[in-house]
Design a protein around this motif. Structure first.
Motif, mmCIF file in Angstrom:
data_model
loop_
_atom_site.group_PDB
_atom_site.id
_atom_site.type_symbol
_atom_site.label_atom_id
_atom_site.label_comp_id
_atom_site.label_asym_id
_atom_site.label_seq_id
_atom_site.Cartn_x
_atom_site.Cartn_y
_atom_site.Cartn_z
ATOM 1 N N GLY A 27 15.212 26.835 20.798
ATOM 2 C CA GLY A 27 14.094 26.348 20.711
ATOM 3 C C GLY A 27 14.666 24.952 21.414
ATOM 4 N N TYR A 28 13.371 23.808 21.733
ATOM 5 C CA TYR A 28 13.847 22.881 22.395
ATOM 6 C C TYR A 28 13.450 21.756 22.325
ATOM 7 C CZ TYR A 28 16.997 21.444 26.890
ATOM 8 O OH TYR A 28 17.169 20.309 27.780
ATOM 9 N N HIS A 29 13.766 20.648 21.933
ATOM 10 C CA HIS A 29 12.507 19.661 21.570
ATOM 11 C C HIS A 29 12.477 18.889 22.814
ATOM 12 C CE1 HIS A 29 16.719 18.155 20.530
ATOM 13 N NE2 HIS A 29 16.549 17.522 21.149
ATOM 14 N N MET A 30 11.622 18.053 23.026
ATOM 15 C CA MET A 30 11.019 17.554 24.343
ATOM 16 C C MET A 30 10.666 16.328 23.672
ATOM 17 S SD MET A 30 10.455 20.522 26.762
ATOM 18 C CE MET A 30 10.848 19.422 27.972
ATOM 19 N N GLY A 31 11.343 15.072 22.984
ATOM 20 C CA GLY A 31 9.695 13.940 22.321
ATOM 21 C C GLY A 31 9.572 13.661 21.079
ATOM 22 N N GLU A 32 10.403 15.339 20.390
ATOM 23 C CA GLU A 32 10.097 15.533 18.130
ATOM 24 C C GLU A 32 11.591 14.677 18.294
ATOM 25 O OE1 GLU A 32 8.109 19.008 20.162
ATOM 26 O OE2 GLU A 32 10.406 18.228 20.673
ATOM 27 N N ALA A 42 18.255 21.495 12.683
ATOM 28 C CA ALA A 42 17.871 22.622 12.301
ATOM 29 C C ALA A 42 16.156 22.440 12.293
ATOM 30 C CB ALA A 42 18.523 21.895 10.950
ATOM 31 N N TYR A 43 15.827 21.980 13.261
ATOM 32 C CA TYR A 43 14.113 21.823 12.906
ATOM 33 C C TYR A 43 13.790 22.543 13.972
ATOM 34 C CZ TYR A 43 15.368 16.235 11.353
ATOM 35 O OH TYR A 43 15.693 15.511 11.155
ATOM 36 N N ASP A 44 12.210 22.384 13.279
ATOM 37 C CA ASP A 44 11.957 24.163 13.757
ATOM 38 C C ASP A 44 11.670 23.864 15.245
ATOM 39 O OD1 ASP A 44 11.386 25.225 11.452
ATOM 40 O OD2 ASP A 44 9.241 25.101 10.855
ATOM 41 N N THR A 45 11.570 22.432 16.187
ATOM 42 C CA THR A 45 11.445 22.506 17.507
ATOM 43 C C THR A 45 12.839 23.724 18.557
ATOM 44 O OG1 THR A 45 12.747 21.119 17.840
ATOM 45 C CG2 THR A 45 10.313 21.178 17.704
ATOM 46 N N ASP A 46 14.194 23.319 17.212
ATOM 47 C CA ASP A 46 14.796 23.933 17.762
ATOM 48 C C ASP A 46 15.278 25.589 17.538
ATOM 49 O OD1 ASP A 46 15.272 21.315 19.010
ATOM 50 O OD2 ASP A 46 17.125 20.940 18.223
ATOM 51 N N ILE A 47 15.216 25.903 16.512
ATOM 52 C CA ILE A 47 14.785 27.129 15.526
ATOM 53 C C ILE A 47 14.594 28.349 15.568
ATOM 54 C CG2 ILE A 47 16.560 25.954 14.291
ATOM 55 C CD1 ILE A 47 14.756 26.274 12.064
ATOM 56 N N ARG A 48 13.497 27.679 16.206
ATOM 57 C CA ARG A 48 12.387 29.255 16.298
ATOM 58 C C ARG A 48 12.147 29.347 17.704
ATOM 59 N NH1 ARG A 48 6.688 28.331 12.358
ATOM 60 N NH2 ARG A 48 7.235 30.824 12.976
ATOM 61 N N ALA A 128 22.920 15.169 26.546
ATOM 62 C CA ALA A 128 22.636 13.725 27.250
ATOM 63 C C ALA A 128 22.352 12.957 26.083
ATOM 64 C CB ALA A 128 21.339 14.189 27.494
ATOM 65 N N ILE A 129 22.605 11.601 26.468
ATOM 66 C CA ILE A 129 22.191 10.528 25.643
ATOM 67 C C ILE A 129 20.431 11.049 24.616
ATOM 68 C CG2 ILE A 129 22.734 8.036 26.317
ATOM 69 C CD1 ILE A 129 24.435 8.137 28.349
ATOM 70 N N ARG A 130 20.923 10.388 23.833
ATOM 71 C CA ARG A 130 19.552 10.657 22.935
ATOM 72 C C ARG A 130 18.926 11.869 22.998
ATOM 73 N NH1 ARG A 130 19.565 5.515 25.906
ATOM 74 N NH2 ARG A 130 18.304 6.655 27.736
ATOM 75 N N SER A 131 20.015 12.903 23.314
ATOM 76 C CA SER A 131 18.837 14.162 23.095
ATOM 77 C C SER A 131 19.304 14.546 21.563
ATOM 78 C CB SER A 131 19.324 14.894 23.927
ATOM 79 O OG SER A 131 21.093 14.916 23.887
ATOM 80 N N GLY A 132 20.457 14.468 21.033
ATOM 81 C CA GLY A 132 20.323 14.805 19.496
ATOM 82 C C GLY A 132 21.809 15.495 19.635
#
Length: 216
Positions: A27-32, A42-48, A128-132
């Protein structure tokens, strides 16, 4: 592209003997969580990730609610090919679920692992910076909660019934018995090897007193 593949399979008369499996890497977070685009949490945005299957015996339009992991794909493909996977494989065949059958003693939690932070400048996964870019962690995700243990000692718990966006860490509000159950379950799933031992660890039953409860 998928349509072209299906047409090619139909052209050789194998459309009734072919499975198509569509999934994704991560998955991929984009602003969350106020994070720039990334994938390490480990959030759903990244693991699902999606898992869509068509083929012989797979009912159309059906959604399976059981927890599946990418380690299940190898034994599933082996099962479809009539091959018994090695005992060292952690996952389980999804074929019974795909065919609408009830899988016996299926897992209730999924293991999520990350080794970090990533600091090597030539690593293609360098965030990248501030991407987690979290430290090493292990986590379990079931249908109603996410629990994370970080290598630095921090812990995180999200009740996904009342906190679907995973914004409120309520670990401190859990009882000592609930915290112990979460740690023991995570430890068992993280340390198990092979389907024979991972099955019982992943399907550990929650007791009414020890299990974290979800609030409406």
């Amino acid at each position: 592209m998928i349509g072209a593949l299906q047409a090619a399979v139909a052209a050789i008369g194998e459309q009734n003997d072919t499975y198509f499996v569509f999934s994704s890497d991560n998955g991929y977070h984009m602003g969350e969580h106020r994070l720039m685009p990334g994938k390490m949490t480990a959030y759903d945005t990244d693991i699902r990730v999606p898992l869509i299957v068509t083929g012989p015996g797979v009912p159309a339009g059906r959604t399976v609610e059981e927890i599946a992991e990418n380690v299940d794909l190898y034994p599933t493909f082996a099962d479809l090919g009539g091959v018994v996977p090695p005992a060292s494989v952690d996952g389980r065949s999804l074929l019974p679920l795909l065919h609408g059958q009830e899988a016996q003693a299926w897992r209730t939690v999924a293991l999520v692992e990350h080794h970090g932070p990533v600091t090597n400048p030539v690593d293609p996964d360098l965030p990248a910076i501030r991407s987690g870019n979290p430290t090493t962690y292990e986590a379990i995700r079931d249908r109603t909660f996410l629990y994370v243990e970080y290598a630095n000692g921090e812990k995180e718990y999200h009740d996904l019934v009342g906190d679907r966006d995973e914004l409120r860490n309520t670990f401190s509000s859990l009882s000592g018995q609930q915290k112990a159950w979460l740690h023991e379950t995570l430890d068992g799933v993280a340390r198990c090897h092979e389907a024979r031992s991972c099955g019982p660890a992943e399907g550990r039953t929650r007791s009414a007193t020890a299990a974290p409860t979800s609030r409406p």
